[in-house]
Design a protein around this motif. Structure first.
Motif, mmCIF file in Angstrom:
data_model
loop_
_atom_site.group_PDB
_atom_site.id
_atom_site.type_symbol
_atom_site.label_atom_id
_atom_site.label_comp_id
_atom_site.label_asym_id
_atom_site.label_seq_id
_atom_site.Cartn_x
_atom_site.Cartn_y
_atom_site.Cartn_z
ATOM 1 N N ARG A 60 2.946 4.554 -7.115
ATOM 2 C CA ARG A 60 2.685 5.892 -6.558
ATOM 3 C C ARG A 60 3.706 6.885 -7.107
ATOM 4 N NH1 ARG A 60 -1.088 6.191 -2.589
ATOM 5 N NH2 ARG A 60 -1.655 4.223 -1.603
ATOM 6 N N ASP A 75 -0.693 2.545 -5.565
ATOM 7 C CA ASP A 75 -1.930 3.228 -5.204
ATOM 8 C C ASP A 75 -3.094 2.239 -5.212
ATOM 9 O OD1 ASP A 75 -2.772 2.930 -7.878
ATOM 10 O OD2 ASP A 75 -2.301 5.000 -8.400
ATOM 11 N N ASP A 76 -4.301 2.735 -4.964
ATOM 12 C CA ASP A 76 -5.469 1.852 -4.881
ATOM 13 C C ASP A 76 -5.871 1.248 -6.223
ATOM 14 O OD1 ASP A 76 -6.314 4.287 -5.851
ATOM 15 O OD2 ASP A 76 -8.177 4.307 -4.713
ATOM 16 N N THR A 101 0.819 -1.212 0.000
ATOM 17 C CA THR A 101 0.000 0.000 0.000
ATOM 18 C C THR A 101 0.855 1.265 0.000
ATOM 19 O OG1 THR A 101 -0.224 -0.050 2.408
ATOM 20 C CG2 THR A 101 -1.954 -1.124 1.112
#
Length: 89
Positions: free
Chosen positions: A52, A46-47, A42
């Motif tokens: 990221r 990213d989701d 995480t």
């Protein structure tokens, strides 16, 4: 198996250790690493599963090109470095 390393700067924020993992792509290798070190996943992705913006990954000394699906090739002899992308002056 590819060898996966995490820079000291990243290890200050997330508890992670270097390890070996199988996989033909960056995504496959990281999936195996994150299965063992789940909090790390995480922080790095990213989701949506994309890298990221504050992270960078090198495979055999070259920055990956595919930040979305992480499809860059990884060889069994590869070194994968995961690090925070730093900026400033």
């Amino acid at each position: 198996m590819a060898r996966v390393f995490f820079t000291a700067n990243l290890r200050r924020h997330v508890d992670c250790t270097s390890m070996e993992a199988d996989g033909a792509t960056v995504r496959e290798v990281l999936a195996r690493v994150f299965a063992v070190q789940d909090r790390l996943g995480t922080y790095v992705l990213d989701d949506q599963g994309a890298l990221r913006k504050h992270m960078s990954i090198l495979v055999d000394g070259r920055r990956i090109r595919d930040f979305e699906s992480l499809s860059d090739a990884v060889l069994p002899t590869s070194e994968v470095w995961v690090m925070q992308a730093l900026s400033g002056g």
